[in-house]
Design a protein around this motif. Structure first.
Motif, PDB file in Angstrom:
ATOM      1  N   PRO A   1      63.844  41.480  13.746  1.00 28.21           N
ATOM      2  CA  PRO A   1      63.966  40.111  14.280  1.00 28.21           C
ATOM      3  C   PRO A   1      63.814  40.059  15.797  1.00 28.21           C
ATOM      4  N   ALA A   2      64.305  41.058  16.508  1.00 28.66           N
ATOM      5  CA  ALA A   2      64.177  41.068  17.969  1.00 28.66           C
ATOM      6  C   ALA A   2      62.712  41.180  18.367  1.00 28.66           C
ATOM      7  N   TYR A   3      61.956  42.017  17.638  1.00 26.56           N
ATOM      8  CA  TYR A   3      60.525  42.167  17.917  1.00 26.56           C
ATOM      9  C   TYR A   3      59.789  40.861  17.624  1.00 26.56           C
ATOM     10  N   LYS A   4      60.123  40.224  16.512  1.00 32.82           N
ATOM     11  CA  LYS A   4      59.490  38.953  16.160  1.00 32.82           C
ATOM     12  C   LYS A   4      59.770  37.894  17.222  1.00 32.82           C
ATOM     13  N   LEU A   5      61.011  37.846  17.684  1.00 29.35           N
ATOM     14  CA  LEU A   5      61.380  36.888  18.722  1.00 29.35           C
ATOM     15  C   LEU A   5      60.609  37.167  20.014  1.00 29.35           C
ATOM     16  N   LYS A   6      60.505  38.440  20.362  1.00 26.52           N
ATOM     17  CA  LYS A   6      59.781  38.832  21.572  1.00 26.52           C
ATOM     18  C   LYS A   6      58.309  38.424  21.465  1.00 26.52           C
ATOM     19  N   ARG A   7      57.682  38.671  20.310  1.00 22.66           N
ATOM     20  CA  ARG A   7      56.295  38.297  20.103  1.00 22.66           C
ATOM     21  C   ARG A   7      56.120  36.774  20.164  1.00 22.66           C
ATOM     22  N   LYS A   8      57.059  36.046  19.564  1.00 28.70           N
ATOM     23  CA  LYS A   8      56.982  34.586  19.566  1.00 28.70           C
ATOM     24  C   LYS A   8      57.048  34.055  20.998  1.00 28.70           C
ATOM     25  N   LYS A   9      57.989  34.569  21.776  1.00 32.11           N
ATOM     26  CA  LYS A   9      58.114  34.132  23.173  1.00 32.11           C
ATOM     27  C   LYS A   9      56.857  34.457  23.964  1.00 32.11           C
ATOM     28  N   ASN A  10      56.298  35.644  23.715  1.00 33.34           N
ATOM     29  CA  ASN A  10      55.088  36.037  24.422  1.00 33.34           C
ATOM     30  C   ASN A  10      53.927  35.116  24.055  1.00 33.34           C
ATOM     31  N   ASN A  11      53.791  34.823  22.775  1.00 31.42           N
ATOM     32  CA  ASN A  11      52.716  33.935  22.341  1.00 31.42           C
ATOM     33  C   ASN A  11      52.865  32.546  22.953  1.00 31.42           C
ATOM     34  N   GLU A  12      54.085  32.043  23.050  1.00 32.59           N
ATOM     35  CA  GLU A  12      54.327  30.740  23.668  1.00 32.59           C
ATOM     36  C   GLU A  12      53.985  30.767  25.155  1.00 32.59           C
TER      37      GLU A  12
ATOM     38  N   ARG B   1      47.542  29.323  29.236  1.00 32.86           N
ATOM     39  CA  ARG B   1      46.191  28.831  28.938  1.00 32.86           C
ATOM     40  C   ARG B   1      46.096  27.325  29.152  1.00 32.86           C
ATOM     41  N   GLU B   2      47.111  26.591  28.753  1.00 34.11           N
ATOM     42  CA  GLU B   2      47.115  25.136  28.955  1.00 34.11           C
ATOM     43  C   GLU B   2      47.136  24.794  30.440  1.00 34.11           C
ATOM     44  N   LYS B   3      47.938  25.530  31.198  1.00 31.66           N
ATOM     45  CA  LYS B   3      48.019  25.290  32.644  1.00 31.66           C
ATOM     46  C   LYS B   3      46.672  25.580  33.307  1.00 31.66           C
ATOM     47  N   THR B   4      46.026  26.665  32.892  1.00 27.65           N
ATOM     48  CA  THR B   4      44.723  27.016  33.441  1.00 27.65           C
ATOM     49  C   THR B   4      43.695  25.939  33.111  1.00 27.65           C
ATOM     50  N   LYS B   5      43.729  25.456  31.889  1.00 29.20           N
ATOM     51  CA  LYS B   5      42.802  24.409  31.465  1.00 29.20           C
ATOM     52  C   LYS B   5      43.031  23.126  32.268  1.00 29.20           C
TER      53      LYS B   5
END
Length: 121
Positions: free
Chosen positions: A26-37, A43-47
């Motif tokens: 679960p900690a890894y999943k949370l870390k990946r989710k935060k990274n993806n966000e 990307r939105e800011k760059t756009k």
């Protein structure tokens, strides 16, 4: 370009089991989710920044065209006034034209005084 080989993978089945366990953590999943966000926000800011920059460029191009038109009109006025001076002839029909040119030049100068040349709009 050839695909890169992943040298970090373990060659034994126990290594794959460890990686699989890590993905279930679960900690890894949370870390990946935060990274993806975070990546998505970046990307939105760059756009958004690129769109704002394109808008600013278009506005400056439009302003540049307007200024070029204004410069051309002022050059034509100067040419006309020079020709009158060179002719040395002044007639009553030229007086209104000269006054109009001088009046429009005075108004332009007044506009220039109210706006700073180094604006940062």
């Amino acid at each position: 370009m050839p695909a890169r080989s992943n040298t970090a993978k373990a060659s034994t089945s126990t290594g794959n089991a460890t990686a699989n366990e890590q993905m279930q953590d679960p900690a890894y999943k949370l870390k990946r989710k935060k990274n993806n966000e975070a990546v998505q926000r970046t990307r939105e800011k760059t756009k958004k920044t690129a769109e704002e920059r394109r808008g600013r460029i278009n506005a400056l191009k439009q302003e540049n065209l307007q200024l070029a038109t204004r410069v051309q009109a002022e050059k034509e006025k100067i040419i006309y006034l020079r020709s009158l001076i060179m002719q040395g002839i002044k007639s009553e029909e030229q007086d209104p034209i000269i006054e109009e040119i001088l009046r429009s030049s005075d108004e332009d100068n007044d506009d220039d005084l109210t706006t700073s040349p180094n604006r940062n709009d």
